[in-house]
Design an enzyme around this catalytic site. Structure first.
Site, PDB file in Angstrom:
ATOM      1  CE  LYS A   1       0.610   1.909   4.222  1.00 38.06           C
ATOM      2  NZ  LYS A   1       1.652   2.768   4.370  1.00 38.06           N
TER       3      LYS A   1
ATOM      4  CG  ASP B   1      -0.815   0.493   8.058  1.00 37.10           C
ATOM      5  OD1 ASP B   1      -1.602   1.406   8.383  1.00 37.10           O
ATOM      6  OD2 ASP B   1       0.388   0.668   7.797  1.00 37.10           O
TER       7      ASP B   1
HETATM    8  O1  C5P Z   1       0.095  -1.024  14.387  1.00 32.84           O
HETATM    9  P1  C5P Z   1       1.484  -1.135  13.841  1.00 32.84           P
HETATM   10  O2  C5P Z   1       2.253  -2.253  14.452  1.00 32.84           O
HETATM   11  O3  C5P Z   1       1.524  -1.132  12.362  1.00 32.84           O
HETATM   12  O4  C5P Z   1       2.194   0.221  14.284  1.00 32.84           O
HETATM   13  C1  C5P Z   1       3.566   0.316  14.489  1.00 32.84           C
HETATM   14  C2  C5P Z   1       3.858   1.494  15.406  1.00 32.84           C
HETATM   15  O5  C5P Z   1       3.572   2.721  14.743  1.00 32.84           O
HETATM   16  C3  C5P Z   1       3.029   1.540  16.664  1.00 32.84           C
HETATM   17  O6  C5P Z   1       3.617   0.786  17.687  1.00 32.84           O
HETATM   18  C4  C5P Z   1       3.020   3.025  17.004  1.00 32.84           C
HETATM   19  O7  C5P Z   1       4.213   3.395  17.651  1.00 32.84           O
HETATM   20  C5  C5P Z   1       3.039   3.675  15.632  1.00 32.84           C
HETATM   21  N1  C5P Z   1       1.683   4.055  15.178  1.00 32.84           N
HETATM   22  C6  C5P Z   1       1.049   5.131  15.773  1.00 32.84           C
HETATM   23  N2  C5P Z   1      -0.209   5.488  15.360  1.00 32.84           N
HETATM   24  C7  C5P Z   1      -0.821   4.813  14.362  1.00 32.84           C
HETATM   25  C8  C5P Z   1      -0.175   3.724  13.712  1.00 32.84           C
HETATM   26  C9  C5P Z   1       1.081   3.359  14.156  1.00 32.84           C
HETATM   27  O8  C5P Z   1       1.591   5.769  16.678  1.00 32.84           O
HETATM   28  N3  C5P Z   1      -2.031   5.178  13.977  1.00 32.84           N
END
Ligand code: C5P
Length: 307
Positions: free
Chosen positions: A9, A134
């Protein structure tokens, strides 16, 4: 054994709206699936769990998104047996293209198909959000507006077709670190309106989409990477609309055929010389392809979709 292909993406628009008590950030984002795929092979009914990443080092097996997704689903739906999962990675790891999230989405789809689980879109999004911000988008894909932490999704008009060049810097950026860096400079980051992007998608005009590209995280990333600055100067000089995807470092550009030729067939592969690998892709209308769908897509569009 079942085989799925999970699409990368890009974020056509990404604005951070604020920091939530959970540590996550509230976002407004327009996400688009593109034709660069990881292959995800899943076998069920095995004695022991196994994850094969094709020799790539992707950190601890237990923390890998596909392992977490399988464990969650096995427990929630009392699934019998164990799974063997083999990943063939083509999407740059840690590149801002949600490659890992897509792999997790493919495992959810494989489980739904193999065990005839009929889940509503809301149930799919709920499970996905337990794994990562995501993952829900990757389960559906196409062109979507994402809010909340990225898990509240609304379909948007499909992006106008046309070439997109991905510039893979070949290095990894930690998403949590970028969000922390963003928090330190949040007050200085300009704001944009997502409605310009939504209108641009409705118009079907690539120029309008190009003019509405926005990523509020760029300011937290660019100062530390001279190669990103150099790449933007090259793209800017050729007047090609471009943007960093997600938390980077992958940059994408809405390219005309002459630009695709310039960056992929030049003697020195100009993009590669200054930044990394250049990968031509196109928008696709969903996040997960079955093997049959993937082969049909490849036949129709040529095979620049997998590297
Ligand atoms: O959810 P995911 O593991 O993809 O996100 C990785 C990191 O990115 C999270 O631990 C967080 O620190 C940051 N993040 C965030 N806000 C979001 C998506 C991700 O702070 N909406």
């Amino acid at each position: 054994m079942s085989v799925y292909y999970s699409a990368a993406k890009i974020n056509l628009f990404l604005q951070v709206e604020g920091l939530l008590p959970s540590g996550y950030h509230e976002l407004t984002s327009v996400m688009q699936s593109v034709s660069l795929f990881d292959r995800v092979e899943v076998e069920f009914g095995c004695d022991r769990y196994a994850l094969d990443c094709g020799g790539l080092s992707l950190g601890s097996e237990e923390k890998n998104i596909v392992t977490r997704m399988w464990r969650l689903l096995k427990k929630r739906f009392s699934l019998p047996g164990e799974a063997h999962i083999a990943l063939e990675k083509h999407i740059p790891v840690g590149g801002g293209l949600a490659g890992g999230s897509g792999n997790g989405a493919a495992v959810l789809r494989a489980v739904m198909d193999a065990f005839a689980l009929e889940l509503s879109e809301a149930e799919i999004a709920g499970i996905a959000a337990e794994i990562g911000a995501d993952v829900a988008f990757c389960c559906f894909g196409g062109t979507m507006l994402a809010t909340g932490i990225g898990e509240k999704l609304e379909r948007l008009p499909a992006m106008a077709p046309g070439a997109i060049l991905l510039f893979d810097g070949g290095f990894h950026i930690s998403t949590p670190e970028i969000f922390q860096a963003y928090d330190r400079i949040a007050g200085e980051v300009e704001r944009a309106s997502v409605s310009a992007m939504i209108e641009a998608l409705k118009s079907g005009e690539r120029d309008e989409i190009g003019a509405a590209l926005f990523n509020g995280l760029e300011k937290a990333v660019y100062p530390d990477y001279a190669s990103l600055k150099q790449l933007s100067e090259t793209l800017g000089a050729r007047e090609i609309p471009y943007l960093m995807s997600g938390s980077g470092p992958t940059v994408f550009a809405l390219a005309e055929p002459k630009d695709v030729e310039y960056f992929t067939q030049g003697e020195t592969e100009r993009g590669a010389a200054s930044f990394g690998r250049v990968i031509p892709v196109a928008p696709v209308s969903k996040g997960i392809f079955t093997e049959k769908e993937y082969i049909a897509w490849q036949k129709e569009h040529g095979c620049s979709c997998r590297r």
